[in-house]
Design a protein around this motif. Structure first.
Motif, PDB file in Angstrom:
ATOM      1  N   SER A  18       0.972  -1.601  -0.231  1.00 57.44           N
ATOM      2  CA  SER A  18       0.215   0.122  -0.002  1.00 57.44           C
ATOM      3  C   SER A  18       0.707   1.080  -0.267  1.00 57.44           C
TER       4      SER A  18
ATOM      5  N   ASN B 159      -1.594   0.056   6.550  1.00 52.40           N
ATOM      6  CA  ASN B 159      -2.999  -0.156   6.461  1.00 52.40           C
ATOM      7  C   ASN B 159      -3.446  -1.391   7.395  1.00 52.40           C
TER       8      ASN B 159
ATOM      9  N   GLN C 159      -8.137  -2.511   9.623  1.00 49.60           N
ATOM     10  CA  GLN C 159      -8.794  -2.315   8.594  1.00 49.60           C
ATOM     11  C   GLN C 159     -10.216  -2.778   9.401  1.00 49.60           C
TER      12      GLN C 159
ATOM     13  N   ALA D  40       0.761   8.073   2.167  1.00 52.43           N
ATOM     14  CA  ALA D  40      -1.201   8.172   2.111  1.00 52.43           C
ATOM     15  C   ALA D  40      -1.373   9.101   1.451  1.00 52.43           C
TER      16      ALA D  40
ATOM     17  N   ALA E  44       0.695   7.169  -2.379  1.00 53.51           N
ATOM     18  CA  ALA E  44      -0.044   6.111  -2.545  1.00 53.51           C
ATOM     19  C   ALA E  44      -1.242   6.011  -3.061  1.00 53.51           C
ATOM     20  N   ASP E  45      -2.769   7.612  -2.358  1.00 54.02           N
ATOM     21  CA  ASP E  45      -4.158   7.306  -2.539  1.00 54.02           C
ATOM     22  C   ASP E  45      -4.414   6.387  -1.502  1.00 54.02           C
ATOM     23  N   TYR E  46      -4.252   6.165   0.076  1.00 53.51           N
ATOM     24  CA  TYR E  46      -4.743   5.739   0.543  1.00 53.51           C
ATOM     25  C   TYR E  46      -4.825   5.590   1.728  1.00 53.51           C
ATOM     26  N   TRP E  47      -6.286   5.816   1.542  1.00 50.85           N
ATOM     27  CA  TRP E  47      -6.573   6.554   3.070  1.00 50.85           C
ATOM     28  C   TRP E  47      -7.774   6.689   4.481  1.00 50.85           C
TER      29      TRP E  47
ATOM     30  N   HIS F   8      -6.843   7.182   7.814  1.00 50.34           N
ATOM     31  CA  HIS F   8      -6.247   7.980   8.473  1.00 50.34           C
ATOM     32  C   HIS F   8      -5.642   8.914   9.701  1.00 50.34           C
TER      33      HIS F   8
END
Length: 267
Positions: A150, A155, A158, A227, A230-233, A236
């Motif tokens: 990620s 991450n 979850q 974040a 990788a555009d993973y929020w 966050h």
């Protein structure tokens, strides 16, 4: 670092007149040059050091997660983060105080170790450094490894059931980290030449102990950069609320109970 100096005192602007950069009528060229150099060394140079140090630290930390070999578990990221942080503090700490973390900057500011002129510039430099470090890690990583990790974004959380324990873990681990920074590098009675080593080891210990609970971030800049890249929020916000709460607790303990006579508000 001379034992007699707190690292953060080196970038205290309380004795620096920022308006001195303007040339007064009748002033000599030499005086103007000295004033400009003084402002540069007390304002711009510390921010540049925070930007560079945060970039290098977060690059190494992110890359250690992306390229984590099977079987090492949390050991590789723990050692990489701890060693990298200790090194950049030892090398750049005399310039900026070696924060590289908005939570650390907040706690140091609240106990009087940093001038307010540097509070938000430091945080901005650290966040920009996080983006640079994460971008560099992405640029040199194989696409498959980057996607599997990620992009080194956090991450671990979850499910909703993990949120509470993760916030508490981040708060307590950041309390530990910022306590070591403030007592080891700022508080006059307890500061030590071993502060960079102690701070790096604290990060290593936190990751080994709490990595499975929250990912052991303790640093909003370390969370934000990967974040964003990788555009993973997902969840966050945990990595802002937990560390900042830990920083507030640290400053409260030191201001009220543990600080020396120059820091403690209670006699």
């Amino acid at each position: 670092m001379p034992f007699s100096d707190s690292k953060t005192e080196l970038c205290d602007l309380s004795s620096v007149d920022v308006s001195a950069i303007q040339v007064e009528k009748g002033s000599t060229g030499g005086k103007c040059t000295r004033n400009i150099r003084n402002v540069f060394e007390h304002y711009f140079q510390p921010c540049l050091a925070e930007l560079l140090g945060s970039s290098l630290f977060i690059f190494i930390g992110s890359l250690s997660v992306i390229e984590n070999t099977e079987g090492t578990g949390r050991l590789q990221p723990a050692l990489a983060h701890g060693l990298a942080l200790g090194i950049v503090i030892a090398v750049l700490g005399e310039i900026s105080g070696g924060h590289f973390n908005p939570a650390v900057t907040l706690s140091v500011f609240l106990i009087g170790g940093l001038n307010i002129y540097l509070l938000f510039p430091y945080m901005l430099a650290q966040i920009c450094g996080g983006m640079i470090g994460a971008g560099l890690a992405k640029a040199i990583s194989p696409a498959e490894n980057y996607a599997n990790a990620s992009g080194a974004a956090f991450n671990t959380v979850q499910r909703e059931a993990q949120v509470g324990p993760a916030i508490v873990a981040e708060m307590v681990m950041t309390l530990f980290l910022t306590m070591v920074v403030c007592m080891g590098a700022v508080n006059k009675r307890t500061r030590s030449l071993l502060a960079p080593l102690c701070i790096g080891l604290t990060v290593t210990a936190d990751i080994l102990a709490g990595g499975a609970v929250s990912g052991a971030c303790m640093n909003p800049a370390r969370a934000f950069g990967p974040a964003l890249v990788a555009d993973y929020w997902m969840y966050h916000w945990i990595y802002w609320v937990g560390p900042m709460a830990g920083a507030l607790l640290t400053s409260s303990f030191i201001r009220l109970l543990l600080g020396d006579e120059n820091i403690r508000v209670l006699s």
